[in-house]
Design a protein around this motif. Sequence first.
Motif, short mmCIF file in Angstrom:
data_model
loop_
_atom_site.label_atom_id
_atom_site.label_comp_id
_atom_site.label_asym_id
_atom_site.label_seq_id
_atom_site.Cartn_x
_atom_site.Cartn_y
_atom_site.Cartn_z
N VAL A 136 0.84 -1.21 0.00
CA VAL A 136 0.00 0.00 0.00
C VAL A 136 0.87 1.25 0.00
O VAL A 136 0.67 2.17 -0.79
CB VAL A 136 -0.96 -0.03 1.21
CG1 VAL A 136 -1.76 1.24 1.27
CG2 VAL A 136 -1.88 -1.22 1.13
N SER A 137 1.89 1.26 0.88
CA SER A 137 2.70 2.48 0.96
C SER A 137 3.55 2.64 -0.30
O SER A 137 3.72 3.76 -0.79
CB SER A 137 3.57 2.46 2.20
OG SER A 137 4.64 1.57 2.05
N LEU A 146 1.07 3.84 -3.05
CA LEU A 146 0.55 5.18 -2.79
C LEU A 146 1.62 6.24 -2.99
O LEU A 146 1.32 7.34 -3.45
CB LEU A 146 0.00 5.27 -1.37
CG LEU A 146 -1.47 4.93 -1.19
CD1 LEU A 146 -1.86 5.13 0.26
CD2 LEU A 146 -2.33 5.81 -2.06
N ARG A 147 2.88 5.92 -2.66
CA ARG A 147 3.96 6.88 -2.82
C ARG A 147 4.12 7.25 -4.30
O ARG A 147 4.13 8.43 -4.66
CB ARG A 147 5.25 6.27 -2.29
CG ARG A 147 6.44 7.19 -2.39
CD ARG A 147 7.65 6.53 -1.78
NE ARG A 147 7.41 6.18 -0.40
CZ ARG A 147 7.59 4.97 0.10
NH1 ARG A 147 8.00 3.99 -0.66
NH2 ARG A 147 7.36 4.73 1.37
N PHE A 197 1.95 6.74 -6.77
CA PHE A 197 0.71 7.34 -7.28
C PHE A 197 0.60 8.80 -6.88
O PHE A 197 0.36 9.68 -7.73
CB PHE A 197 -0.47 6.54 -6.74
CG PHE A 197 -1.79 7.21 -6.83
CD1 PHE A 197 -2.39 7.44 -8.05
CD2 PHE A 197 -2.45 7.62 -5.68
CE1 PHE A 197 -3.61 8.04 -8.13
CE2 PHE A 197 -3.67 8.23 -5.75
CZ PHE A 197 -4.25 8.45 -6.98
N ALA A 198 0.82 9.10 -5.58
CA ALA A 198 0.60 10.47 -5.12
C ALA A 198 1.63 11.42 -5.68
O ALA A 198 1.32 12.57 -5.98
CB ALA A 198 0.62 10.50 -3.59
N ASN A 199 2.88 10.95 -5.85
CA ASN A 199 3.89 11.83 -6.43
C ASN A 199 3.54 12.21 -7.85
O ASN A 199 3.62 13.39 -8.22
CB ASN A 199 5.25 11.13 -6.40
CG ASN A 199 6.07 11.56 -5.22
OD1 ASN A 199 6.47 12.70 -5.15
ND2 ASN A 199 6.28 10.66 -4.30
N LEU A 225 0.61 11.98 -9.31
CA LEU A 225 -0.66 12.72 -9.36
C LEU A 225 -0.45 14.17 -8.96
O LEU A 225 -1.05 15.07 -9.57
CB LEU A 225 -1.67 12.06 -8.41
CG LEU A 225 -3.03 12.75 -8.40
CD1 LEU A 225 -3.79 12.40 -9.65
CD2 LEU A 225 -3.82 12.38 -7.19
N GLN A 265 11.18 8.95 -8.47
CA GLN A 265 10.21 7.99 -7.96
C GLN A 265 10.43 6.61 -8.59
O GLN A 265 10.24 5.59 -7.93
CB GLN A 265 8.78 8.47 -8.22
CG GLN A 265 8.38 9.63 -7.34
CD GLN A 265 8.70 9.40 -5.90
OE1 GLN A 265 8.42 8.35 -5.36
NE2 GLN A 265 9.32 10.37 -5.27
N TYR A 304 13.36 5.41 -9.48
CA TYR A 304 14.53 4.88 -8.77
C TYR A 304 14.11 4.38 -7.39
O TYR A 304 14.51 3.29 -6.97
CB TYR A 304 15.56 5.99 -8.67
CG TYR A 304 16.80 5.65 -7.92
CD1 TYR A 304 17.72 4.76 -8.46
CD2 TYR A 304 17.06 6.19 -6.67
CE1 TYR A 304 18.86 4.43 -7.78
CE2 TYR A 304 18.20 5.87 -5.98
CZ TYR A 304 19.10 5.00 -6.53
OH TYR A 304 20.21 4.67 -5.84
N VAL A 305 13.27 5.17 -6.69
CA VAL A 305 12.88 4.80 -5.34
C VAL A 305 12.06 3.52 -5.35
O VAL A 305 12.28 2.61 -4.54
CB VAL A 305 12.09 5.95 -4.68
CG1 VAL A 305 11.39 5.49 -3.44
CG2 VAL A 305 13.01 7.08 -4.35
N MET A 324 14.35 0.60 -6.16
CA MET A 324 15.31 0.42 -5.05
C MET A 324 14.62 -0.24 -3.85
O MET A 324 15.16 -1.17 -3.26
CB MET A 324 15.82 1.80 -4.67
CG MET A 324 17.18 1.83 -4.11
SD MET A 324 18.34 1.34 -5.35
CE MET A 324 19.83 1.60 -4.45
N LEU A 325 13.41 0.24 -3.49
CA LEU A 325 12.72 -0.32 -2.34
C LEU A 325 12.31 -1.76 -2.62
O LEU A 325 12.38 -2.62 -1.74
CB LEU A 325 11.49 0.52 -1.98
CG LEU A 325 11.81 1.83 -1.28
CD1 LEU A 325 10.55 2.62 -1.06
CD2 LEU A 325 12.47 1.55 0.05
#
Lengths: 84, 239
Positions: free
Chosen positions: B173-174, B177-178, B180-182, B184, B220, B222-223, B226-227
């Motif tokens: 979820v996180s 959402l990260r 998507f929200a970035n 958006l 985003q 890359y993040v 990476m995650l």
Amino acid sequence: MEFNREFILGCSAIGAGLAVIAGIGPGVGQGIAAGHAAAAVGRNPGAKGDVTSTMLLGQAVAETTGLYGLLIAMLLLFVKPLAK
Amino acid sequence: MNQWILASAEKDVDFMIHGVFSYELFGHTVWITTTHICMLIVLLTLMTFMFISGRVMKKADEVPGGFQNIVELIVSSLDNMVDGTMGKNGKNFRNYIGTIFMFILFSNISGILGLRPPTADYGVTFPLGIMTFTLIFINKLRYQKVSGFMKGLMDPWPFWMPINIIGDLAVPVSLSLRLFANVLSGTVMMALVYGLLSKIAYAWPAALHVYFDLFSGAIQTYVFSMLTMTYISDAMTTD
């Protein structure tokens, strides 16, 4: 108790404004991360690439809570879940 | 006055997903939206690139030049990123990470070409998060076995299990959402600039496009990869 649509929309706008106050936290956090990264580069300029990528990763993760606030504001303003 | 602002904002500011056409499927009305079409464009671009690079690499030279050079640069930098993060397990995940990296990158920066980025739709990013979650789960079961998995769930004490389960479920979820929200937020900002400041929006929104579409989109991407790599290699460690 019945409220009219305009009242609910106005309260939704106030709530959206309050929700984006969540941006304070990530702002402070990202600033601290950037400051420490600058200090690290000053101490060891050879590790600039590694320090920068670690900083960007951490900042993007720290940004999440602010984005949750932004999402709530978006939902209140554009989806209008309370004024259906 | 107030009504005028609201009305003009409703009319001019446009960042929502639109239905393009609908069809009937088993009694349900299914809409083909702008997200589908933009995703199709992104996928066609990627597939064209893939076919051309496949053709080029079939008759590759010892000394690369031109297009072959670009393809080798992309592939080797993606491989280096995966190997640097995941160590010796990296070579099994080069294909997957490379694929989602290219897809998310092209989706995010498609906003600069006037498309609505497909990643600004939660229906696109949530499956990406679910895929990461599935990979974490499978690798945990494969490397730590069921006993290690249960031990991980009851980490400090057995009654801590519900919190650990919630923590595991919060990962997809996180993650989604990260992303998507970035994307958006970038889309909304650009729509506000073009919608409300349309009289003075000449040339300078290009700088905003560079920040919101190119910089933020690349970060985003890359993040996210990476995650994903960090979570998967975390699931692979046995203790």
